[in-house]
Design a protein around this motif. Sequence first.
Motif, PDB file in Angstrom:
ATOM      1  N   PRO A  13     135.081  72.388  69.489  1.00  0.00           N
ATOM      2  CA  PRO A  13     134.041  72.207  68.471  1.00  0.00           C
ATOM      3  C   PRO A  13     134.605  72.234  67.050  1.00  0.00           C
ATOM      4  CG  PRO A  13     133.270  73.688  70.178  1.00  0.00           C
ATOM      5  CD  PRO A  13     134.732  73.456  70.447  1.00  0.00           C
ATOM      6  N   THR A  72     132.451  65.099  68.991  1.00  0.00           N
ATOM      7  CA  THR A  72     131.936  66.175  69.842  1.00  0.00           C
ATOM      8  C   THR A  72     133.032  66.684  70.756  1.00  0.00           C
ATOM      9  OG1 THR A  72     130.134  66.779  71.357  1.00  0.00           O
ATOM     10  CG2 THR A  72     131.117  64.594  71.650  1.00  0.00           C
ATOM     11  N   SER A 108     137.249  76.988  74.783  1.00  0.00           N
ATOM     12  CA  SER A 108     136.146  76.048  74.924  1.00  0.00           C
ATOM     13  C   SER A 108     135.592  76.116  76.335  1.00  0.00           C
ATOM     14  CB  SER A 108     136.616  74.612  74.642  1.00  0.00           C
ATOM     15  OG  SER A 108     137.544  74.201  75.630  1.00  0.00           O
ATOM     16  N   GLY A 111     127.477  70.154  67.634  1.00  0.00           N
ATOM     17  CA  GLY A 111     127.851  71.526  67.942  1.00  0.00           C
ATOM     18  C   GLY A 111     126.643  72.422  68.019  1.00  0.00           C
TER      19      GLY A 111
END
Length: 226
Positions: A153, A128, A64, A170
Motif C-alpha cells: 500500500p 493498488t 502486506s 488503500g
Amino acid sequence: MVASESVLAELAPTGTLRAAVNGSNAALVRIDERTGVPSGPSVDMANALAEELGCALSVIKYRSAAAILESANLNEWDIALIAADPSRTDRFAFSPPYAFVIATYLVPAISDARFVADVDVPGRRIATARGAAYTKEIERQAKHATIVYAETPLAAIEKLKAGECDAAAGLRQSLEPAAHNDPAFRTLPDAFSEIPQTVAVLKEKAVSAAFIRSFVENVLRKSAIR
C-alpha cells in the motif's frame, strides 16, 4: 468453549498459536514505533483466541496481505488475520467477520475526482497493492480506468506522489495520514468497498475452522450484549 485435543493439535501444534497479521493495515494493526510491539483489533482477536485455547501467542507481522498469502504453505503461521474474499475460498476457511474496514482513494488535491465513481474513467490510472483484498474489489469494479500494481500500500502512495498514477487505493486509515501530512493530496469522502476482516486457517483444517467460527460468533454475541 473448550478446545479439544484435535483442535489444539491443528491450531497450536508447537504449543504456541502463531498469528499472521498485516502490518500495513493501520485500521487493525498498529506497531509501536519505539518497541515494535503490535496492538489493535487483529492482535486483540488473536490474543483472545490464544487465551481460549490456553496457549501462548506469537504475533508474526507481514508487510502486506499478499505476503501472508504467499507464506501459506511455509508453515510460518497457524491462523491469519486477513480479509475474506471469494477468490481465496479454495485455500482458506474464514470465520465470520469480526470487523469491517473501508477502502477508498487518495488523489491529488487538484484532481477533478470528487467521489469514487469519478476515478473509474478512461485514461485514469489507479495504483493498488498486489494481492490486497480491496485490489480484488477494484479488479471486479473497474470498467474504464487502468490498474497499476504496487507491491505494498505504501508503494501505491509513492507511485501517486511520483506522478505514475492518478489515484492510490488503500484503507482510509492508511491514506488519511498521507493527506494530512501533504496538502497536495486528499482522500475521497466515500468508499469503493467495506472489507470483512476474519480469522482464517488453511482449508484442510476443518476441525479448527469450525472451532474458530463458533469462537468468533461467541465473541461477537458478547460484544452485542454489552
